[in-house]
Design an enzyme around this catalytic site. Structure first.
Site, PDB file in Angstrom:
ATOM      1  N   CYS A 264       0.803  -1.138   0.187  1.00 49.25           N
ATOM      2  CA  CYS A 264       0.069   0.150   0.071  1.00 49.25           C
ATOM      3  C   CYS A 264       0.930   1.067  -0.083  1.00 49.25           C
ATOM      4  O   CYS A 264       0.483   2.265  -0.876  1.00 49.25           O
ATOM      5  CB  CYS A 264      -1.078  -0.022   1.247  1.00 49.25           C
TER       6      CYS A 264
HETATM    7  P1  NAD Z   1      -4.773  -8.555  -3.976  1.00 48.58           P
HETATM    8  O1  NAD Z   1      -3.891  -8.086  -5.079  1.00 48.58           O
HETATM    9  O2  NAD Z   1      -4.358  -9.325  -2.910  1.00 48.58           O
HETATM   10  O3  NAD Z   1      -6.231  -8.990  -4.198  1.00 48.58           O
HETATM   11  C1  NAD Z   1      -6.595  -8.560  -5.571  1.00 48.58           C
HETATM   12  C2  NAD Z   1      -7.697  -9.599  -6.045  1.00 48.58           C
HETATM   13  O4  NAD Z   1      -8.537  -9.256  -7.122  1.00 48.58           O
HETATM   14  C3  NAD Z   1      -6.897 -10.961  -6.553  1.00 48.58           C
HETATM   15  O5  NAD Z   1      -7.120 -12.206  -6.186  1.00 48.58           O
HETATM   16  C4  NAD Z   1      -7.278 -10.686  -8.333  1.00 48.58           C
HETATM   17  O6  NAD Z   1      -7.183 -12.128  -8.572  1.00 48.58           O
HETATM   18  C5  NAD Z   1      -8.837 -10.029  -7.954  1.00 48.58           C
HETATM   19  N1  NAD Z   1      -9.220  -9.631  -9.429  1.00 48.58           N
HETATM   20  C6  NAD Z   1      -8.427  -8.840 -10.330  1.00 48.58           C
HETATM   21  N2  NAD Z   1      -9.264  -8.464 -11.154  1.00 48.58           N
HETATM   22  C7  NAD Z   1     -10.372  -9.237 -11.203  1.00 48.58           C
HETATM   23  C8  NAD Z   1     -11.785  -8.973 -11.722  1.00 48.58           C
HETATM   24  N3  NAD Z   1     -11.867  -7.864 -12.665  1.00 48.58           N
HETATM   25  N4  NAD Z   1     -12.856  -9.479 -10.989  1.00 48.58           N
HETATM   26  C9  NAD Z   1     -12.427 -10.234  -9.907  1.00 48.58           C
HETATM   27  N5  NAD Z   1     -11.445 -10.358  -9.249  1.00 48.58           N
HETATM   28  C10 NAD Z   1     -10.351  -9.729  -9.555  1.00 48.58           C
HETATM   29  O7  NAD Z   1      -5.015  -6.897  -3.578  1.00 48.58           O
HETATM   30  P2  NAD Z   1      -5.139  -6.208  -1.863  1.00 48.58           P
HETATM   31  O8  NAD Z   1      -3.975  -6.349  -1.427  1.00 48.58           O
HETATM   32  O9  NAD Z   1      -6.585  -6.877  -1.422  1.00 48.58           O
HETATM   33  O10 NAD Z   1      -5.712  -4.892  -2.234  1.00 48.58           O
HETATM   34  C11 NAD Z   1      -7.274  -4.561  -2.848  1.00 48.58           C
HETATM   35  C12 NAD Z   1      -7.388  -3.066  -2.741  1.00 48.58           C
HETATM   36  O11 NAD Z   1      -7.207  -2.764  -1.374  1.00 48.58           O
HETATM   37  C13 NAD Z   1      -6.123  -2.191  -3.520  1.00 48.58           C
HETATM   38  O12 NAD Z   1      -6.752  -1.135  -4.044  1.00 48.58           O
HETATM   39  C14 NAD Z   1      -5.223  -1.800  -2.152  1.00 48.58           C
HETATM   40  O13 NAD Z   1      -4.498  -0.504  -2.229  1.00 48.58           O
HETATM   41  C15 NAD Z   1      -6.423  -1.897  -1.107  1.00 48.58           C
HETATM   42  N6  NAD Z   1      -6.110  -2.112   0.327  1.00 48.58           N
HETATM   43  C16 NAD Z   1      -5.006  -3.096   0.451  1.00 48.58           C
HETATM   44  C17 NAD Z   1      -4.635  -3.159   1.915  1.00 48.58           C
HETATM   45  C18 NAD Z   1      -3.543  -4.425   2.195  1.00 48.58           C
HETATM   46  O14 NAD Z   1      -3.307  -4.092   3.335  1.00 48.58           O
HETATM   47  N7  NAD Z   1      -3.375  -5.341   1.336  1.00 48.58           N
HETATM   48  C19 NAD Z   1      -5.077  -2.403   2.981  1.00 48.58           C
HETATM   49  C20 NAD Z   1      -6.062  -1.437   2.722  1.00 48.58           C
HETATM   50  C21 NAD Z   1      -6.490  -1.192   1.072  1.00 48.58           C
END
Ligand code: NAD
Length: 421
Positions: A264
């Site tokens: 992030c």
């Molecule tokens: P991640 O990469 O772990 O997971 C994203 C998922 O989305 C993947 O499993 C991927 O296969 C799936 N995906 C992609 N395109 C898709 C589609 N069209 N339809 C369905 N699924 C699809 O990401 P994350 O770490 O969970 O982060 C997600 C969001 O949350 C980001 O914007 C991130 O900045 C935000 N965020 C993350 C955290 C963290 O600590 N990881 C904390 C707060 C906010």
């Protein structure tokens, strides 16, 4: 309520699983079939403390699927939790968000009851209103705020303690344009006791960016003070404790070390910086925060070379590869810069991490990955890059340790150097 979650990574899967704990029926949707199969077997595809247990316990409330149509048709609220990575130039890549919004819009076209679409992915201020909402309207042929609702609900969980953070937030932010939608979300979160703030869509987005930028700045600030302390023989942690008691400052995020990484902070700071640059403005504080952070891991190598001036042919052990403890996530881990530099200087690298080695192997196949932490100790010097608890119990006697994370138990080494203490 019946909830669908698009994107079942760290945020989506943790959110969905935690909602299931409150007796909501959750459908986790992803394009990654392997993840879906695992979730349906009751296994978490990612490592997060407590997540596996929750998935098993609330299995009857959680389903996983690759099918948007049945998932959205059988639910009332859809959370968009897909990734928002960086483009090469640091700007935000919205392709997953746009694809999922299109997919949802196409289903909403033929869905009769009021459906709420909630953006939980971190997106730049203005994105939900100016990009996501128009995509939903275009593909559904319907009007937001009338035929369906749109909200922005940023997530503040930290990896490693994601389940705890989701269930015990400091605040919940609901950005929306219409009361019906914000009321539905308030109702969804009614079991939470923290303050719930209602804002515009864009303010909700900015709260997330401003929070992450501020926290990253706090760490870079204490690292800069820490680099000064090191020159003066002062333990920065004493300084942080003294500063942190000031209520205006607070002690959190004042642990100096080799800097921040993860999925992030790096991408969010880059995205805001890049967006502002497009407006022909400079975000000077954010730029300095990044500059300090890029330089900080290399301090570990500088200190190592005080004791081993020529690293060529030396074996250097690295303890910790994950960007922080209790996660297998190596995105922007400081260990990446450290190991890259060691290899460029001709050192052999041995490494161990309790969770992150499989992920790290994909980036650095030429590292000698050890089965146990003890095996790393058999090196010319040891660098501590992640503060895993299991590193506390190792026998550092007679070793050279350069500590990037203030693992006090390693002070028994023959030569011990802390990066900012
Ligand atoms: P991640 O990469 O772990 O997971 C994203 C998922 O989305 C993947 O499993 C991927 O296969 C799936 N995906 C992609 N395109 C898709 C589609 N069209 N339809 C369905 N699924 C699809 O990401 P994350 O770490 O969970 O982060 C997600 C969001 O949350 C980001 O914007 C991130 O900045 C935000 N965020 C993350 C955290 C963290 O600590 N990881 C904390 C707060 C906010």
């Amino acid at each position: 309520m019946n909830i669908s979650i698009i994107g079942t990574g760290y945020v989506g899967l943790v959110s969905g699983t935690c909602f299931s704990k409150f007796n909501h029926n959750v459908i986790c949707v992803d394009i990654d079939n392997e993840k879906i199969k695992k979730i349906n077997k009751g296994i978490s595809p990612i490592y997060e403390e407590g997540l596996d247990d929750l998935i098993k316990k609330y299995k009857k409330n959680i389903k996983a699927s690759t099918d948007y149509k049945s998932s959205i048709n059988n639910t009332d609220i859809t959370f968009i939790c897909v990734g928002t990575p960086s483009n090469e130039d640091g700007s935000i890549d919205l392709k997953y968000v746009k694809e999922s919004a299109k997919g949802i819009g196409e289903i909403l076209k033929t869905k009769n009851n009021y459906h709420v679409v909630v953006v939980k992915s971190t997106v730049l201020p203005g994105t939900t209103r100016d990009i996501i909402l128009p995509i939903l309207e275009k593909y559904s042929g319907k009007t937001a705020g009338v035929d369906f609702g749109v909200a922005m609900n940023p997530e503040f969980l930290k990896e490693g303690v994601a389940v705890y953070d989701f269930l015990n937030p400091d605040r919940i932010v609901i950005g929306s344009n219409d009361k019906k939608t914000s009321d539905i979300l308030r109702n969804l979160y009614m079991d939470f006791t923290c303050p719930i703030i209602e804002t515009s869509l864009s303010a909700a987005e900015m709260i997330k960016y401003a929070s992450n930028c501020f926290l990253a700045t706090k760490i870079s600030f204490i690292n800069e003070i820490g680099n000064m302390c090191k020159k003066l023989g002062i333990d920065t942690y004493d300084v942080a404790d003294g500063m942190g008691l000031d209520k205006r400052i607070g002690r959190a995020f004042l642990d100096s070390g080799i800097g921040w990484g993860g999925s992030c902070f790096p991408k969010d700071l880059d995205a805001l910086l890049s967006w502002y640059r497009e407006k022909n403005e400079d975000a000077r504080i954010i730029q300095s925060t990044i500059d300090v952070n890029d330089y900080q891991p290399l301090k570990l190598i500088d200190l190592l070379k005080k004791h081993l001036p020529d690293l060529k042919g030396k074996t250097i052990g690295v303890l910790g590869l994950a960007f922080k403890p209790e996660t297998d996530d190596i995105r922007e881990s400081r260990a990446i810069q450290v190991i890259d530099k060691l290899q460029k200087e001709g050192a052999y690298v041995k490494a161990y991490d309790p969770k992150a080695m499989d992920n790290f192997k994909k980036l650095f196949p030429n590292v000698n990955y050890c089965d146990k932490a003890e095996d790393v100790l058999d090196s010319d010097a040891i660098l501590i890059a992640t503060k895993w608890d299991e590193f506390r119990g190792l026998d550092y006697n007679g070793k050279i340790v350069i500590d990037g994370r203030k693992l006090d138990e390693s002070r028994t080494a023959r030569i011990y150097e802390g990066v900012c203490w």
